[in-house]
Motif scaffolding. Structure first.
Motif: not given
Length: 139
Positions: A23, A26-27, A79, A83, A85, A136-139
């Motif tokens: 991580r 937020n990626l 994630s 999410n 991407v 991916a992104t993490i909320d």
């Protein structure tokens, strides 16, 4: 910005000295993930002979397993599947496997699919036919 390594006790063990994911802000960057089952060297859909050579391979079983393994790492990392991407897909036999893999991709990503690059490579470190490298992104 800190970089946090993530290891999931629910996902198959990496075949080398690397985390399942890392991580950064937020990626989330996933290491290459294949279809092996956790705690074993079993590859769904693959039959090996006594010398470890592939006798038969079911790409559908491998695709479903690798997608499940990616989902497991995503969830362990905070994630989720939606999410994703960007996904790089490595196939060892494009002509034989692409149509089935592409059909399953559409099934798993029926809405809002991530960006995707699919390449054919000569081989992977274990007797698998597919591996995914994901962001991916993490909320």
């Amino acid at each position: 910005m800190s970089h946090t390594a993530i290891h999931s006790d629910k996902a198959p063990e990496p075949v080398g000295a690397y985390p399942h994911a890392r991580r950064v802000g937020n990626l989330l960057f996933l290491s290459g993930i294949g279809p092996r089952q956790k705690g074993t060297k079993v590859i769904p859909g693959v039959t090996l002979d006594a010398d470890g050579k592939i006798v038969s391979a079911d790409i559908e079983a491998q695709c479903r397993s690798v997608f499940d393994n990616v989902r497991t790492v995503l969830e362990a990392s905070g994630s989720r599947w939606e999410n994703l991407v960007d996904v790089t897909v490595y196939l060892t036999h494009m002509k034989r496997d692409f149509a089935i893999y592409n059909k399953l991709w559409a099934e798993y990503f029926h809405t809002n699919p991530p960006c995707r690059t699919t390449v054919e490579i000569l081989s992977l470190p274990t007797p698998i036919a597919i591996e995914l490298k994901c962001i991916a992104t993490i909320d």
